[in-house]
Design a protein around this motif. Structure first.
Motif, short mmCIF file in Angstrom:
data_model
loop_
_atom_site.label_atom_id
_atom_site.label_comp_id
_atom_site.label_asym_id
_atom_site.label_seq_id
_atom_site.Cartn_x
_atom_site.Cartn_y
_atom_site.Cartn_z
N ARG A 43 -28.17 -6.45 22.74
CA ARG A 43 -28.22 -5.75 24.02
C ARG A 43 -28.53 -4.26 23.79
O ARG A 43 -28.28 -3.73 22.71
CB ARG A 43 -26.90 -5.92 24.76
N SER A 74 -31.42 4.22 25.77
CA SER A 74 -32.42 4.08 26.83
C SER A 74 -33.83 4.09 26.24
O SER A 74 -34.69 4.88 26.63
CB SER A 74 -32.27 5.20 27.86
N GLU A 120 -31.93 -8.82 29.11
CA GLU A 120 -32.01 -7.67 30.02
C GLU A 120 -33.41 -7.50 30.63
O GLU A 120 -34.41 -7.93 30.04
CB GLU A 120 -31.64 -6.38 29.28
N TYR A 174 -31.08 -3.45 33.23
CA TYR A 174 -30.32 -4.41 34.04
C TYR A 174 -29.89 -5.58 33.16
O TYR A 174 -30.71 -6.17 32.46
CB TYR A 174 -31.16 -4.96 35.19
N THR A 175 -28.62 -5.92 33.22
CA THR A 175 -28.15 -7.14 32.58
C THR A 175 -28.51 -8.32 33.46
O THR A 175 -28.33 -8.28 34.68
CB THR A 175 -26.62 -7.10 32.40
N ASP A 212 -27.41 -11.57 34.63
CA ASP A 212 -26.09 -12.21 34.64
C ASP A 212 -26.13 -13.61 34.03
O ASP A 212 -27.00 -14.43 34.36
CB ASP A 212 -25.54 -12.26 36.07
N THR A 256 -27.46 -6.89 37.10
CA THR A 256 -26.52 -5.78 37.28
C THR A 256 -27.04 -4.55 36.54
O THR A 256 -27.34 -4.62 35.34
CB THR A 256 -25.13 -6.15 36.73
N ARG A 257 -27.16 -3.44 37.25
CA ARG A 257 -27.65 -2.18 36.64
C ARG A 257 -26.63 -1.66 35.64
O ARG A 257 -25.44 -1.60 35.92
CB ARG A 257 -27.90 -1.14 37.74
N ARG A 258 -27.09 -1.29 34.46
CA ARG A 258 -26.23 -0.71 33.44
C ARG A 258 -26.34 0.82 33.51
O ARG A 258 -27.28 1.42 32.99
CB ARG A 258 -26.64 -1.19 32.04
N TYR A 259 -25.38 1.45 34.17
CA TYR A 259 -25.41 2.90 34.30
C TYR A 259 -24.90 3.60 33.05
O TYR A 259 -24.99 4.83 32.94
CB TYR A 259 -24.60 3.33 35.52
N ASP A 260 -24.37 2.82 32.10
CA ASP A 260 -23.94 3.42 30.84
C ASP A 260 -25.13 3.70 29.92
O ASP A 260 -25.00 4.42 28.93
CB ASP A 260 -22.94 2.51 30.11
N ILE A 261 -26.28 3.13 30.25
CA ILE A 261 -27.50 3.40 29.49
C ILE A 261 -28.39 4.28 30.36
O ILE A 261 -28.89 3.85 31.40
CB ILE A 261 -28.25 2.10 29.13
#
Length: 299
Positions: free
Chosen positions: A22, A26, A79, A116-117, A119, A163-168
């Motif tokens: 994963r 970015s 992703e 985006y993950t 799901d 699901t948006r990954r805001y940590d990246i």
């Protein structure tokens, strides 16, 4: 949200890329093709080509594959990535030394703005109905696009939740300008530490708030219950939208200030008066501010 809310057609997918895990940064990185020292330009074409394609077809799907991928992730659709036209040395996009060393085997990268993950991280064969993993052929060092396979993959994913990954996130200050850009040095090139609380000693020129409030109230009364800028005519019901301007700056020295020494201005006209004046002690007269701003609007 659903996959097809972000990618509403398979034509928006540039292809698939085999990855060992994963996203941790970015960016999407590429391994060397041939001798990097002897033919660096040939290798950088991998990043350039991907960045160039991204200007028209920005989305990429990452799938677990390659020698380093775990059995748990092999063949899983991981992703959805939005790729930009910005590319360069992978090391130039990374500030952490340990991560830079870890990514050294993938020396060229393009920047991402969204990750985006997917799901459930569905498996190509068992969950999505693909007969095999041939969609990943030649997708280890570059992006692979078999139009028929990509259309089938989009159809299999279109109703799945993502699901948006805001940590990246991209480097601080990055703006995707929709252009092809080669970054040839550390990105971002400038940083500044801010936000620390410090104490300063200073001398302030005394102002009397009572007369400023009275000037604003008089302005409101003269204009039917609304505040009006004497420079441009902008009006609003909120006092906070206006400043009280000293026609003769109080920095000149002590004086007795009367209501006639003041003007009610919007922040733009207030700044205009001081910025366009002869010097800091000679602001532009309000009538001249009004004339200049009117001429500026007509241009």
């Amino acid at each position: 949200m659903r996959f097809n809310e972000v990618v509403n057609d398979s034509a928006m997918l540039m292809g698939v890329k085999a990855v060992y895990g994963r996203s941790i940064l970015s960016l999407i990185a590429f391994g060397p093709r041939g001798d990097l020292e002897r033919e660096p330009s040939k290798h950088f074409m991998l990043g350039r080509n991907t960045a160039e394609v991204a200007l028209q077809t920005p989305y990429l799907i990452s799938i677990g594959g390659g020698a380093q991928v775990t059995d748990e992730l092999r063949g899983r659709v991981l992703e959805l990535l939005r790729v930009t036209g910005v590319y360069g040395k992978t090391s130039d996009f990374i500030s952490d030394e340990a991560t830079r060393k870890r990514m050294a085997q993938w020396p060229v990268a393009t920047l991402l703005t969204e990750v985006y993950t997917i799901d459930g991280e569905p498996r190509l064969v068992e969950d999505l109905g693909f007969p095999d993993r041939r969609i990943l052929e030649n997708a280890y060092d570059t992006v692979r696009r078999d139009p028929a396979a990509i259309a089938k993959l989009w159809e299999a994913l279109k109703d799945r939740s993502i699901t948006r990954r805001y940590d990246i996130a991209p480097p601080p200050g990055f703006i995707d300008r929709g252009k092809l850009v080669y970054v040839g040095s550390r990105y971002p090139q400038m940083t500044a530490a801010e936000g620390e609380r410090i104490h300063k000693s200073m001398v302030e020129v005394e102002r009397k708030s009572a007369i400023s409030k009275a000037k604003k109230l008089a302005n409101k009364s003269d204009n039917g219950g609304r505040f009006v800028c004497e420079g441009c005519g902008f009006s609003d019901e909120s006092s906070a939208m206006f400043d009280v301007h000293h026609l003769s700056p109080i920095n000149i020295g002590p004086r007795e200030t009367s209501m006639d020494d003041l003007a009610v201005l919007c922040p733009t006209c207030h700044r205009w008066s001081h910025a366009k004046g002869i010097d800091r002690l000679t602001p532009l007269p309000v009538a001249e501010v009004s004339a200049q701003r009117g001429a500026n609007r007509r241009m």
